[in-house]
Design a protein around this motif. Structure first.
Motif, PDB file in Angstrom:
ATOM      1  N   PHE A  77     -17.475  -2.057   1.295  1.00 13.30           N
ATOM      2  CA  PHE A  77     -16.943  -3.424   1.778  1.00 13.30           C
ATOM      3  C   PHE A  77     -15.855  -3.638   0.700  1.00 13.30           C
ATOM      4  CE2 PHE A  77     -21.389  -3.177   2.583  1.00 13.30           C
ATOM      5  CZ  PHE A  77     -21.616  -3.829   3.604  1.00 13.30           C
ATOM      6  N   GLN A  78     -14.497  -4.263   1.351  1.00 17.78           N
ATOM      7  CA  GLN A  78     -13.278  -4.394   0.516  1.00 17.78           C
ATOM      8  C   GLN A  78     -12.729  -5.967   1.099  1.00 17.78           C
ATOM      9  OE1 GLN A  78     -10.862  -1.193   1.218  1.00 17.78           O
ATOM     10  NE2 GLN A  78     -12.199   0.331   0.241  1.00 17.78           N
ATOM     11  N   ALA A  79     -12.042  -6.482  -0.076  1.00 15.81           N
ATOM     12  CA  ALA A  79     -11.290  -7.699   0.364  1.00 15.81           C
ATOM     13  C   ALA A  79     -10.403  -7.607  -0.737  1.00 15.81           C
ATOM     14  CB  ALA A  79     -12.147  -8.808   0.150  1.00 15.81           C
ATOM     15  N   GLY A  80      -9.092  -8.380  -0.591  1.00 15.55           N
ATOM     16  CA  GLY A  80      -7.823  -8.565  -1.458  1.00 15.55           C
ATOM     17  C   GLY A  80      -8.425  -9.472  -2.652  1.00 15.55           C
ATOM     18  N   LEU A  81      -7.560  -9.369  -3.776  1.00 11.50           N
ATOM     19  CA  LEU A  81      -7.837 -10.015  -4.902  1.00 11.50           C
ATOM     20  C   LEU A  81      -7.149 -11.322  -4.762  1.00 11.50           C
ATOM     21  CD1 LEU A  81      -7.230  -7.229  -7.439  1.00 11.50           C
ATOM     22  CD2 LEU A  81      -9.496  -8.282  -7.060  1.00 11.50           C
ATOM     23  N   GLU A  82      -6.013 -11.332  -3.900  1.00 12.42           N
ATOM     24  CA  GLU A  82      -5.361 -12.600  -3.578  1.00 12.42           C
ATOM     25  C   GLU A  82      -5.415 -13.075  -2.348  1.00 12.42           C
ATOM     26  OE1 GLU A  82      -1.212 -12.185  -5.176  1.00 12.42           O
ATOM     27  OE2 GLU A  82      -2.379 -10.934  -7.004  1.00 12.42           O
ATOM     28  N   ALA A  83      -5.067 -14.369  -2.057  1.00 10.90           N
ATOM     29  CA  ALA A  83      -5.098 -14.910  -0.849  1.00 10.90           C
ATOM     30  C   ALA A  83      -4.244 -13.984   0.248  1.00 10.90           C
ATOM     31  CB  ALA A  83      -4.755 -16.300  -0.662  1.00 10.90           C
ATOM     32  N   PRO A  84      -4.729 -13.842   1.470  1.00  3.34           N
ATOM     33  CA  PRO A  84      -3.823 -13.129   2.499  1.00  3.34           C
ATOM     34  C   PRO A  84      -2.462 -13.644   2.679  1.00  3.34           C
ATOM     35  CG  PRO A  84      -5.921 -13.743   3.521  1.00  3.34           C
ATOM     36  CD  PRO A  84      -5.800 -14.430   1.985  1.00  3.34           C
ATOM     37  N   ASP A  85      -1.416 -12.685   2.807  1.00  3.23           N
ATOM     38  CA  ASP A  85      -0.092 -13.193   2.976  1.00  3.23           C
ATOM     39  C   ASP A  85       0.205 -12.988   4.364  1.00  3.23           C
ATOM     40  OD1 ASP A  85       0.554 -10.518   3.500  1.00  3.23           O
ATOM     41  OD2 ASP A  85       1.287 -10.005   1.679  1.00  3.23           O
ATOM     42  N   ASP A  86       1.328 -13.252   4.803  1.00  5.63           N
ATOM     43  CA  ASP A  86       2.051 -13.258   6.035  1.00  5.63           C
ATOM     44  C   ASP A  86       1.544 -12.198   6.972  1.00  5.63           C
ATOM     45  OD1 ASP A  86       2.421 -16.103   5.802  1.00  5.63           O
ATOM     46  OD2 ASP A  86       4.683 -15.570   5.764  1.00  5.63           O
ATOM     47  N   GLN A  87       1.963 -11.082   6.124  1.00  4.73           N
ATOM     48  CA  GLN A  87       1.864  -9.690   6.882  1.00  4.73           C
ATOM     49  C   GLN A  87       0.227  -9.368   7.177  1.00  4.73           C
ATOM     50  OE1 GLN A  87       3.705  -6.436   4.714  1.00  4.73           O
ATOM     51  NE2 GLN A  87       2.673  -5.072   6.192  1.00  4.73           N
ATOM     52  N   VAL A 124      -1.966 -11.565   7.631  1.00  6.93           N
ATOM     53  CA  VAL A 124      -2.315 -12.245   9.129  1.00  6.93           C
ATOM     54  C   VAL A 124      -1.852 -11.900  10.270  1.00  6.93           C
ATOM     55  CG1 VAL A 124      -1.993 -14.563  10.163  1.00  6.93           C
ATOM     56  CG2 VAL A 124      -2.386 -14.536   7.721  1.00  6.93           C
ATOM     57  N   ARG A 125      -0.648 -11.197  10.245  1.00  5.49           N
ATOM     58  CA  ARG A 125       0.014 -10.513  11.482  1.00  5.49           C
ATOM     59  C   ARG A 125      -0.826  -9.300  11.765  1.00  5.49           C
ATOM     60  NH1 ARG A 125       4.645 -11.298   8.773  1.00  5.49           N
ATOM     61  NH2 ARG A 125       4.843  -9.084   8.335  1.00  5.49           N
ATOM     62  N   LEU A 126      -1.302  -8.564  10.690  1.00  5.11           N
ATOM     63  CA  LEU A 126      -1.871  -7.317  11.209  1.00  5.11           C
ATOM     64  C   LEU A 126      -3.428  -7.458  11.209  1.00  5.11           C
ATOM     65  CD1 LEU A 126      -0.216  -5.110   8.349  1.00  5.11           C
ATOM     66  CD2 LEU A 126      -0.073  -5.011  10.873  1.00  5.11           C
ATOM     67  N   GLY A 127      -3.720  -8.684  11.137  1.00  7.93           N
ATOM     68  CA  GLY A 127      -5.176  -9.083  11.340  1.00  7.93           C
ATOM     69  C   GLY A 127      -6.278  -8.490  10.045  1.00  7.93           C
ATOM     70  N   HIS A 128      -5.392  -8.322   8.882  1.00  7.55           N
ATOM     71  CA  HIS A 128      -6.020  -7.821   7.716  1.00  7.55           C
ATOM     72  C   HIS A 128      -6.397  -9.134   6.703  1.00  7.55           C
ATOM     73  CE1 HIS A 128      -4.203  -3.647   8.273  1.00  7.55           C
ATOM     74  NE2 HIS A 128      -5.120  -4.008   9.365  1.00  7.55           N
ATOM     75  N   ASP A 129      -6.477 -10.305   7.309  1.00  6.15           N
ATOM     76  CA  ASP A 129      -6.770 -11.361   6.293  1.00  6.15           C
ATOM     77  C   ASP A 129      -8.287 -11.819   6.295  1.00  6.15           C
ATOM     78  OD1 ASP A 129      -6.650 -11.824   9.247  1.00  6.15           O
ATOM     79  OD2 ASP A 129      -5.945 -13.883   8.963  1.00  6.15           O
ATOM     80  N   THR A 130      -8.895 -10.667   6.114  1.00  2.00           N
ATOM     81  CA  THR A 130     -10.313 -11.025   6.252  1.00  2.00           C
ATOM     82  C   THR A 130     -11.260  -9.628   5.346  1.00  2.00           C
ATOM     83  OG1 THR A 130     -12.497 -11.393   7.517  1.00  2.00           O
ATOM     84  CG2 THR A 130     -10.625  -9.754   8.514  1.00  2.00           C
ATOM     85  N   HIS A 131     -12.636  -9.569   5.430  1.00  3.90           N
ATOM     86  CA  HIS A 131     -13.063  -8.427   4.745  1.00  3.90           C
ATOM     87  C   HIS A 131     -12.832  -7.177   5.510  1.00  3.90           C
ATOM     88  CE1 HIS A 131     -15.998  -9.986   7.500  1.00  3.90           C
ATOM     89  NE2 HIS A 131     -16.533  -8.643   7.509  1.00  3.90           N
ATOM     90  N   CYS A 132     -13.057  -6.026   5.001  1.00  4.40           N
ATOM     91  CA  CYS A 132     -12.949  -4.712   5.496  1.00  4.40           C
ATOM     92  C   CYS A 132     -13.927  -3.856   5.191  1.00  4.40           C
ATOM     93  CB  CYS A 132     -11.660  -4.177   4.837  1.00  4.40           C
ATOM     94  SG  CYS A 132     -11.456  -2.428   5.584  1.00  4.40           S
ATOM     95  N   LEU A 133     -14.537  -3.221   6.100  1.00  2.21           N
ATOM     96  CA  LEU A 133     -15.677  -2.341   6.055  1.00  2.21           C
ATOM     97  C   LEU A 133     -15.094  -0.891   6.283  1.00  2.21           C
ATOM     98  CD1 LEU A 133     -18.852  -1.565   5.573  1.00  2.21           C
ATOM     99  CD2 LEU A 133     -19.060  -2.122   7.633  1.00  2.21           C
TER     100      LEU A 133
END
Length: 133
Positions: A35-45, A47-56
């Motif tokens: 399970f992964q997530a960014g250390l900082e708030a999601p940026d515009d990119q 959001v555009r890629l749909g990577h503004d959430t957790h990852c499995l």
């Protein structure tokens, strides 16, 4: 029928991103959930890629974003329910995963804290509807 395995190892990391993982074997092989997530708030990119959430990520490197619908840790058992649409990307054949955590209680406590942070990262609509850590 749920996917089931016994995790001999559980670990966390926050060097480049938040990571919480369980694996079947001590060397990280066999069944695994990362399970992964960014250390900082999601940026515009993100959001555009749909990577503004957790990852499995699975042991076959199958990857899906925002796919965890429910996660519960009850004692030494981890229960995960995934979104149906993510199964092909993850290389899995069932939405339910049950993991026996054959690790020290301290490792389970660390896992709880990191999973809480990871699964509440990013856009609210992609966060699990049930999160009991």
């Amino acid at each position: 029928m749920p996917i089931e395995f016994v995790a001999q190892v559980a670990g966390v990391d926050d060097e480049y991103c938040l990571v919480a993982a369980v694996a079947e074997q001590e060397d990280g092989t066999g069944r695994a959930l990362i399970f992964q997530a960014g250390l900082e708030a999601p940026d515009d990119q993100d959001v555009r890629l749909g990577h503004d959430t957790h990852c499995l990520v699975t042991e076959t490197h199958g990857t899906a974003y925002g796919c965890v619908r429910e996660l519960t840790i009850d004692g030494n058992r981890l229960y995960v329910t995934l979104a149906e649409h993510a199964l092909a990307d993850l290389g899995l054949d069932d939405v339910e995963i049950h993991v026996e955590l054959a690790v020290e209680p301290e490792s389970i406590d660390l896992l709880r804290g990191y999973l809480d942070r990871i699964l509440t990262y990013g856009r609210p609509e992609a966060q699990p509807t049930v999160l009991r850590t």
